[in-house]
Design a protein around this motif. Structure first.
Motif, PDB file in Angstrom:
ATOM      1  N   VAL A 232       0.930  -1.660   0.253  1.00  0.00           N
ATOM      2  CA  VAL A 232      -0.074   0.261   0.383  1.00  0.00           C
ATOM      3  C   VAL A 232       0.987   1.266   0.128  1.00  0.00           C
TER       4      VAL A 232
ATOM      5  N   SER B 179      -0.622   7.215  -4.481  1.00  0.00           N
ATOM      6  CA  SER B 179      -0.095   7.223  -6.140  1.00  0.00           C
ATOM      7  C   SER B 179       1.158   7.697  -6.529  1.00  0.00           C
TER       8      SER B 179
ATOM      9  N   GLU C 110      -3.302  -3.717  -8.658  1.00  0.00           N
ATOM     10  CA  GLU C 110      -4.622  -2.256  -9.088  1.00  0.00           C
ATOM     11  C   GLU C 110      -5.820  -3.203  -9.929  1.00  0.00           C
TER      12      GLU C 110
ATOM     13  N   HIS D 122      -6.039  -0.322  -3.665  1.00  0.00           N
ATOM     14  CA  HIS D 122      -6.025   0.269  -1.863  1.00  0.00           C
ATOM     15  C   HIS D 122      -6.930   0.265  -1.145  1.00  0.00           C
TER      16      HIS D 122
END
Length: 252
Positions: free
Chosen positions: A37, A40, A166, A198
């Protein structure tokens, strides 16, 4: 003692003079689910692409079961067969049916028997609830269905490790769950996985270990409960704060 499957040492990746990944070290054990994690642009997806040698690296080594993974090397196709990668954008061939998309690589690359591959593909489709879509084309599927097909396609190659980049980012919220359920099922089966996501609740549920990336560095790594409940670094605390909201009292 768990078997070490993937070793990353001093991995450095630069792009047009910018350092994207800065001296990363990481070891993944067989059967481990590692979730990455971070904000961005911090290098998470690039890290997965380097593992699969989709990007050249400037320094360091990556090896799978002791075999170096080197961008452009002669044995790369062979090594890559052991790495299943599922992208955000599915990467399905639009002109092929679901079944043909799944069967293509095992037959062409691994030269496996057509009937055997077909039987396995249908079993895997059944497991993810899509056996009835075997003869459909990608355009006839929802985003969540396409992503489940992409996962089956990766599994059909019998990879040692699965990389998920993702995979729910482009999906409607209702479709996210169906894909995450498949991934949770894979974790229960003992598959080795590196997952960039995310989805924090999912990360907490599926991970054996959470790794927090920021600006090309591994800032923190811990068991999921520890990371989400008691982050050690200030940067991780800031990041996790974004995902928690105090209850707002509405004054009439």
């Amino acid at each position: 003692m768990a078997e070490t499957l993937l070793t990353v040492e001093n991995l450095t990746k630069k792009f047009e003079g910018n350092t994207i990944l800065d001296g990363l070290n990481l070891t993944i054990q067989k059967g481990e689910v590692v979730v990455i994690v971070g904000p961005s642009g911090c290098g998470k997806s690039t890290f997965l692409r380097c593992i699969n040698a989709l990007e050249p690296i400037q320094e360091g080594t990556i090896s799978l079961q002791g075999t170096p993974i080197v961008y452009g090397s002669k044995n790369l196709a062979e090594v890559r067969q052991k790495i299943g990668m599922v992208f955000q954008s599915y990467e399905l061939f639009p002109h092929l049916t679901v079944l043909d998309n799944i069967m293509l690589a095992p037959m062409k690359v691994q030269k496996r028997n057509k009937d055997e591959v077909k039987e396995e593909a249908l079993q895997l489709l059944d497991r993810v609830g899509l056996k009835d879509k075997a003869d459909s084309f990608p355009r006839q599927l929802s985003g969540g269905q396409k992503q489940r097909v992409a996962i089956v396609r990766a599994l059909c190659m019998h990879p040692e490790i699965l990389l998920f980049d993702e995979v729910t980012a482009a999906l409607d919220p209702e479709m996210v769950r169906e894909v995450l359920d498949v991934m949770l099922d894979l974790a229960k089966q003992g598959r080795t996985m590196i997952i960039v996501t995310h989805e924090m609740q999912f990360a907490k549920a599926v991970a054996d270990r959470v790794i927090f990336f920021d600006q090309g560095h591994i800032v923190e790594e811990a068991a999921p409960d520890e990371f989400f409940e008691h982050p050690k670094t200030e940067r991780a605390k800031q990041f996790l704060n974004v995902f928690s909201f105090e209850k707002v009292e509405h004054h009439k």
